[in-house]
Design a protein around this motif. Structure first.
Motif, PDB file in Angstrom:
ATOM      1  N   THR A 251      25.714  63.024  31.191  1.00  0.00           N
ATOM      2  CA  THR A 251      25.233  62.507  29.923  1.00  0.00           C
ATOM      3  C   THR A 251      26.072  61.272  29.606  1.00  0.00           C
ATOM      4  O   THR A 251      27.299  61.339  29.600  1.00  0.00           O
ATOM      5  CB  THR A 251      25.412  63.559  28.803  1.00  0.00           C
TER       6      THR A 251
ATOM      7  N   ASP B 142      22.015  58.021  27.489  1.00  0.00           N
ATOM      8  CA  ASP B 142      21.477  59.186  26.785  1.00  0.00           C
ATOM      9  C   ASP B 142      21.696  59.111  25.280  1.00  0.00           C
ATOM     10  O   ASP B 142      20.827  59.495  24.507  1.00  0.00           O
ATOM     11  CB  ASP B 142      22.121  60.466  27.331  1.00  0.00           C
ATOM     12  N   VAL B 143      22.877  58.639  24.868  1.00  0.00           N
ATOM     13  CA  VAL B 143      23.212  58.597  23.444  1.00  0.00           C
ATOM     14  C   VAL B 143      23.861  57.254  23.118  1.00  0.00           C
ATOM     15  O   VAL B 143      24.772  56.813  23.809  1.00  0.00           O
ATOM     16  CB  VAL B 143      24.188  59.731  23.055  1.00  0.00           C
TER      17      VAL B 143
ATOM     18  N   SER C 278      18.337  51.727  14.902  1.00  0.00           N
ATOM     19  CA  SER C 278      17.640  52.144  16.119  1.00  0.00           C
ATOM     20  C   SER C 278      17.746  51.083  17.215  1.00  0.00           C
ATOM     21  O   SER C 278      17.885  49.898  16.941  1.00  0.00           O
ATOM     22  CB  SER C 278      16.170  52.403  15.786  1.00  0.00           C
TER      23      SER C 278
ATOM     24  N   HIS D 281      13.768  57.501  25.382  1.00  0.00           N
ATOM     25  CA  HIS D 281      14.472  58.781  25.286  1.00  0.00           C
ATOM     26  C   HIS D 281      15.964  58.643  24.998  1.00  0.00           C
ATOM     27  O   HIS D 281      16.752  59.480  25.433  1.00  0.00           O
ATOM     28  CB  HIS D 281      14.257  59.628  26.540  1.00  0.00           C
ATOM     29  N   ILE D 282      16.372  57.593  24.316  1.00  0.00           N
ATOM     30  CA  ILE D 282      17.770  57.454  23.915  1.00  0.00           C
ATOM     31  C   ILE D 282      17.922  58.081  22.537  1.00  0.00           C
ATOM     32  O   ILE D 282      17.170  57.774  21.618  1.00  0.00           O
ATOM     33  CB  ILE D 282      18.205  55.969  23.849  1.00  0.00           C
ATOM     34  N   LYS D 283      18.920  58.947  22.431  1.00  0.00           N
ATOM     35  CA  LYS D 283      19.250  59.539  21.137  1.00  0.00           C
ATOM     36  C   LYS D 283      20.176  58.557  20.424  1.00  0.00           C
ATOM     37  O   LYS D 283      21.180  58.134  20.982  1.00  0.00           O
ATOM     38  CB  LYS D 283      19.952  60.884  21.320  1.00  0.00           C
ATOM     39  N   VAL D 284      19.822  58.172  19.201  1.00  0.00           N
ATOM     40  CA  VAL D 284      20.644  57.264  18.408  1.00  0.00           C
ATOM     41  C   VAL D 284      21.307  58.071  17.306  1.00  0.00           C
ATOM     42  O   VAL D 284      20.635  58.736  16.525  1.00  0.00           O
ATOM     43  CB  VAL D 284      19.812  56.108  17.808  1.00  0.00           C
ATOM     44  N   LEU D 285      22.650  58.016  17.288  1.00  0.00           N
ATOM     45  CA  LEU D 285      23.429  58.744  16.295  1.00  0.00           C
ATOM     46  C   LEU D 285      24.311  57.769  15.532  1.00  0.00           C
ATOM     47  O   LEU D 285      24.729  56.753  16.091  1.00  0.00           O
ATOM     48  CB  LEU D 285      24.313  59.801  16.978  1.00  0.00           C
TER      49      LEU D 285
ATOM     50  N   TYR E 232      30.540  64.965  18.443  1.00  0.00           N
ATOM     51  CA  TYR E 232      29.209  65.283  18.959  1.00  0.00           C
ATOM     52  C   TYR E 232      29.307  66.146  20.217  1.00  0.00           C
ATOM     53  O   TYR E 232      28.628  67.166  20.340  1.00  0.00           O
ATOM     54  CB  TYR E 232      28.434  63.988  19.256  1.00  0.00           C
TER      55      TYR E 232
ATOM     56  N   GLU F 194      28.016  69.977  20.631  1.00  0.00           N
ATOM     57  CA  GLU F 194      26.952  70.261  21.590  1.00  0.00           C
ATOM     58  C   GLU F 194      27.404  71.167  22.736  1.00  0.00           C
ATOM     59  O   GLU F 194      26.617  71.500  23.614  1.00  0.00           O
ATOM     60  CB  GLU F 194      26.383  68.951  22.154  1.00  0.00           C
TER      61      GLU F 194
END
Length: 189
Positions: free
Chosen positions: A37, A56-57, A63, A69-73, A86, A90
């Protein structure tokens, strides 16, 4: 990766890239070998994506549309802390971090919850517990970070060059014992 290699999610350490320009591409390839990841701060998104690395993140306050499929945090004021929180939340057991600097205080809280290895410039830095031992070749460089804070340090298989710098005396195991719950050591890459 051949078809007989099956990697379960979170089995390999996650990879947090905080800096990329001065990091050796061969080592980067090794860290990416098992498709970890990959987490990055927003300012590195374009550079990392242009290198063909699947992200991945992304820690960003807005945004991004570089890859699907990128997770934006939210990254907040401290992306490193946000990323470590995080990963712990997780359930990741380990993380490799590429950074241009290392400050032990940034990692102290997290050492208890996740295995951390920081690659900073030409060093691999990680926490160890008392009684730690590892096999190394002769004349390998080992460094203790903040040796002035360590109580009752003893070692074997090493020759002390100065307060923080040690060298293995022969092929074989070296070890450290001390009174703290853990200390950080560094090896030359």
């Amino acid at each position: 990766m051949s078809s007989h290699h099956i990697v379960r999610e979170k089995q390999e350490p996650a990879l947090l890239i905080m800096a990329i320009d001065s990091f050796d591409e061969e080592y980067l390839g090794q860290l990416l070998e098992w498709s970890p990841t990959v987490l990055i701060p927003a300012f590195l998104a374009e550079k990392v994506a242009s290198m063909g690395i699947k992200i991945d993140v992304v820690f960003a306050d807005e945004s991004t549309s570089l890859q699907e499929h990128i997770k934006v945090l939210p990254g907040g004021t401290d992306v490193l802390e946000s990323a470590l929180k995080y990963l712990v939340a997780e359930g990741y057991p380990a993380v490799n971090i590429i950074s241009n600097h290392f400050k032990a205080k940034e990692y102290l809280f997290f050492v208890e919850f996740i295995d951390i290895v920081v690659f900073s410039k030409d060093r691999k830095i990680y926490p160890i517990k008392s009684g730690f031992s590892k096999w190394k070749n002769e004349t390998q460089e080992i460094y203790i970070l903040h040796p002035e804070l360590i109580q009752n340090l003893s070692f074997s298989g090493l020759e002390q060059e100065n307060l923080a710098h040690y060298q293995t005396v022969k092929d074989g195991f070296f070890s450290f014992t001390f009174d703290q719950p853990f200390i950080f050591i560094a090896e030359q890459l």
